[in-house]
Every structure is written in structure tokens, then in C-alpha cells.
Write a protein that holds these residues in place. Structure first.
Motif, PDB file in Angstrom:
ATOM      1  N   SER A  90      13.515 130.160  -9.118  1.00 27.21           N
ATOM      2  CA  SER A  90      14.780 130.419  -8.768  1.00 27.21           C
ATOM      3  C   SER A  90      15.326 130.620  -7.279  1.00 27.21           C
ATOM      4  O   SER A  90      16.454 130.445  -6.971  1.00 27.21           O
ATOM      5  N   TRP A  91      14.378 130.526  -6.326  1.00 23.89           N
ATOM      6  CA  TRP A  91      14.535 130.720  -4.995  1.00 23.89           C
ATOM      7  C   TRP A  91      14.732 129.141  -4.418  1.00 23.89           C
ATOM      8  O   TRP A  91      15.782 128.889  -3.584  1.00 23.89           O
ATOM      9  N   ILE A  96      16.819 123.156  -2.546  1.00 18.72           N
ATOM     10  CA  ILE A  96      16.365 121.770  -2.448  1.00 18.72           C
ATOM     11  C   ILE A  96      17.570 120.935  -2.858  1.00 18.72           C
ATOM     12  O   ILE A  96      17.841 120.058  -2.130  1.00 18.72           O
ATOM     13  N   VAL A  97      18.017 121.201  -3.879  1.00 17.51           N
ATOM     14  CA  VAL A  97      18.982 120.246  -4.923  1.00 17.51           C
ATOM     15  C   VAL A  97      20.330 120.633  -4.841  1.00 17.51           C
ATOM     16  O   VAL A  97      21.294 120.149  -5.373  1.00 17.51           O
ATOM     17  N   GLY A  98      20.690 121.914  -4.476  1.00 17.09           N
ATOM     18  CA  GLY A  98      21.798 122.467  -4.419  1.00 17.09           C
ATOM     19  C   GLY A  98      22.072 123.156  -5.707  1.00 17.09           C
ATOM     20  O   GLY A  98      21.593 122.885  -6.793  1.00 17.09           O
ATOM     21  N   SER A  99      23.007 124.071  -5.668  1.00 13.09           N
ATOM     22  CA  SER A  99      23.228 124.971  -6.719  1.00 13.09           C
ATOM     23  C   SER A  99      23.667 124.366  -8.087  1.00 13.09           C
ATOM     24  O   SER A  99      23.302 124.737  -9.174  1.00 13.09           O
ATOM     25  N   ALA A 100      24.802 123.194  -8.062  1.00 12.38           N
ATOM     26  CA  ALA A 100      25.215 122.695  -9.293  1.00 12.38           C
ATOM     27  C   ALA A 100      24.025 121.821  -9.784  1.00 12.38           C
ATOM     28  O   ALA A 100      23.926 121.935 -11.132  1.00 12.38           O
ATOM     29  N   LEU A 122      15.218 115.912  -5.201  1.00 13.95           N
ATOM     30  CA  LEU A 122      14.179 116.606  -5.574  1.00 13.95           C
ATOM     31  C   LEU A 122      13.009 116.255  -4.992  1.00 13.95           C
ATOM     32  O   LEU A 122      11.947 116.968  -4.652  1.00 13.95           O
ATOM     33  N   VAL A 123      12.646 114.933  -4.991  1.00 17.69           N
ATOM     34  CA  VAL A 123      11.966 114.019  -4.258  1.00 17.69           C
ATOM     35  C   VAL A 123      12.273 113.281  -3.102  1.00 17.69           C
ATOM     36  O   VAL A 123      13.528 113.094  -3.169  1.00 17.69           O
ATOM     37  N   ASP A 124      11.545 112.910  -2.010  1.00 24.38           N
ATOM     38  CA  ASP A 124      11.967 112.456  -1.129  1.00 24.38           C
ATOM     39  C   ASP A 124      11.622 110.901  -0.960  1.00 24.38           C
ATOM     40  O   ASP A 124      12.327 110.263  -0.268  1.00 24.38           O
ATOM     41  N   LEU A 125      10.635 110.640  -1.732  1.00 28.95           N
ATOM     42  CA  LEU A 125      10.147 108.908  -1.692  1.00 28.95           C
ATOM     43  C   LEU A 125       9.359 108.729  -3.025  1.00 28.95           C
ATOM     44  O   LEU A 125       8.833 109.571  -3.639  1.00 28.95           O
ATOM     45  N   VAL A 126      10.034 107.591  -3.594  1.00 27.41           N
ATOM     46  CA  VAL A 126       9.421 107.212  -4.889  1.00 27.41           C
ATOM     47  C   VAL A 126       8.716 105.873  -4.723  1.00 27.41           C
ATOM     48  O   VAL A 126       9.392 104.924  -4.109  1.00 27.41           O
ATOM     49  N   VAL A 127       7.391 106.013  -5.451  1.00 27.90           N
ATOM     50  CA  VAL A 127       6.742 104.576  -5.099  1.00 27.90           C
ATOM     51  C   VAL A 127       6.559 103.853  -6.523  1.00 27.90           C
ATOM     52  O   VAL A 127       6.494 104.473  -7.543  1.00 27.90           O
ATOM     53  N   ASP A 128       6.516 102.502  -6.526  1.00 28.64           N
ATOM     54  CA  ASP A 128       6.397 102.039  -7.698  1.00 28.64           C
ATOM     55  C   ASP A 128       5.140 102.148  -8.551  1.00 28.64           C
ATOM     56  O   ASP A 128       5.364 102.273  -9.701  1.00 28.64           O
ATOM     57  N   ARG A 160      13.051 125.040   7.339  1.00 25.18           N
ATOM     58  CA  ARG A 160      12.805 126.018   6.294  1.00 25.18           C
ATOM     59  C   ARG A 160      13.834 127.169   6.214  1.00 25.18           C
ATOM     60  O   ARG A 160      14.200 127.833   5.272  1.00 25.18           O
ATOM     61  N   ARG A 161      14.231 127.468   7.308  1.00 23.44           N
ATOM     62  CA  ARG A 161      15.302 128.426   7.439  1.00 23.44           C
ATOM     63  C   ARG A 161      16.738 128.134   6.812  1.00 23.44           C
ATOM     64  O   ARG A 161      17.633 128.975   6.778  1.00 23.44           O
ATOM     65  N   LEU A 162      17.110 126.933   6.897  1.00 22.02           N
ATOM     66  CA  LEU A 162      18.290 126.240   6.570  1.00 22.02           C
ATOM     67  C   LEU A 162      18.527 126.719   5.065  1.00 22.02           C
ATOM     68  O   LEU A 162      17.644 126.575   4.434  1.00 22.02           O
ATOM     69  N   GLY A 163      19.681 127.071   4.508  1.00 24.27           N
ATOM     70  CA  GLY A 163      20.109 127.634   3.305  1.00 24.27           C
ATOM     71  C   GLY A 163      19.462 128.857   2.759  1.00 24.27           C
ATOM     72  O   GLY A 163      19.740 129.501   1.784  1.00 24.27           O
ATOM     73  N   GLN A 164      18.923 129.618   3.772  1.00 25.29           N
ATOM     74  CA  GLN A 164      18.635 131.069   3.276  1.00 25.29           C
ATOM     75  C   GLN A 164      19.517 131.814   3.716  1.00 25.29           C
ATOM     76  O   GLN A 164      20.447 131.773   4.661  1.00 25.29           O
TER      77      GLN A 164
END
Length: 176
Positions: A90-91, A96-100, A122-128, A160-164
Motif C-alpha cells: 500500500s505504500w 511506483i505506478v501512480g494512484s490510479a 511496474l517494471v523497468d525492462l522486459v527481456v524476451d 527514493r524520497r520523491l513521492g513521499q
């Protein structure tokens, strides 16, 4: 690169005997060791291969960078069992993804594939291919290692502090 697991440490050669670190983490309890992740002064990178569900989903949120195989899936699953999203979910999730997007994920309990997880941040990089997963995660770490360590540490602290709550006040007091 090591993953602390309840039965020991998982490394390049598989699960090892329980270590002092794993024992100490068990004694702290889930809430306390989750906070310890955030005290590490270096970026922490997750390589996610497979299903990150419930506690695994919550654990993935503690990492600064999340690299996932295309076959990885994500589901908080808390709502399916009549409990609220905890273990830090919940924190961390709304930050990470925004409230919506967080509300959609938590209220629907739908499983997200890696592509959708990347789309919402939610993830930064996806590999095949899962065979590319660990090399990709290690390459991200190597890129950090090439930079000035103090710059990486300072940037990580700011990120890490941004969004707090109170982040703007904390930032202005540090820069004046």
C-alpha cells in the motif's frame, strides 16, 4: 548477486545453506527487513522470472530497478483472500505506478503480464527470453558501477524520497 530466501541464500549455484543474514532477517520480521531494503545505499536490482504473486509481488516493489522476463506475471492477490494490500504494497505501489494504476491493480486483482507491467512502470525492462534475464539485470548493475559512486548514491536518495509525503519540504531544506 544473491537472493535472500527463507530457506537460505539462492545464488548462481542454487540454494545454499541458511546463512547468518537469512537468520537475522527472519528475526526482524517482514516489516522491519522491508525497511532495511530501503536503507541500502546502492541501487537494488530485481530479476523477475515467473510469477510474482502476493508476498512475491510485495517483495518486487522493494527493488529500485525491476527487470522481468517476458513470461513473468504480477498479481498482488491480497484481495482474493479478504486481506488488505500489505507487506509494504500500500505504500510502495502507488509511488511506483501512480494512484490510479495502483487502485486498478489492487481492486481488480487481475494478473498483469510483463508487457503491461512495463507499460504502467511496474517494471523497468522486459527481456524476451528468461536466459537473457540475469545478464540484462547484471548489465544494469554494471552501468551503475561505471558511474561515480557518490553521484549514484545521491541520485538514488533523491529518487527514493520523491513521492513521499513531505518530499518537497525535505528537498527545499537540503538545498537552501
Amino acid at each position: 548477486s544473491w537472493l535472500v530466501h527463507r530457506n537460505g541464500l539462492a545464488g548462481e549455484t542454487g540454494l545454499c545453506e541458511r546463512s547468518d543474514v537469512a537468520v537475522r532477517l527472519d528475526r526482524l520480521g517482514i516489516g522491519e527487513w522491508a525497511l532495511l531494503f530501503r536503507q541500502v545505499r546502492k541501487p537494488i536490482i530485481a530479476a523477475i522470472n515467473g510469477a510474482a504473486v502476493g508476498g512475491g509481488f510485495a517483495l518486487s516493489l522493494l527493488f529500485d530497478i525491476r527487470v522481468a522476463a517476458a513470461a513473468a506475471t504480477f498479481n498482488p492477490a491480497f484481495g482474493r483472500y479478504g486481506v488488505g494490500p500489505e507487506l509494504g504494497t500500500s505504500w510502495f505501489l502507488p509511488r511506483i505506478v501512480g494512484s490510479a494504476a495502483a487502485a486498478e491493480i489492487l481492486l481488480t486483482c487481475r494478473t498483469l503480464n510483463a508487457a503491461r507491467a512495463r507499460e504502467i512502470g511496474l517494471v523497468d525492462l522486459v527481456v524476451d527470453d528468461h536466459a537473457q534475464l540475469l545478464p540484462a539485470a547484471l548489465a544494469v548493475g554494471a552501468a551503475f558501477a561505471e558511474r561515480d559512486p557518490l553521484e549514484v548514491q545521491a541520485t538514488l536518495e533523491i529518487a527514493r524520497r520523491l513521492g513521499q509525503p513531505g518530499a518537497a519540504t525535505a528537498w527545499s531544506s537540503r538545498t537552501t
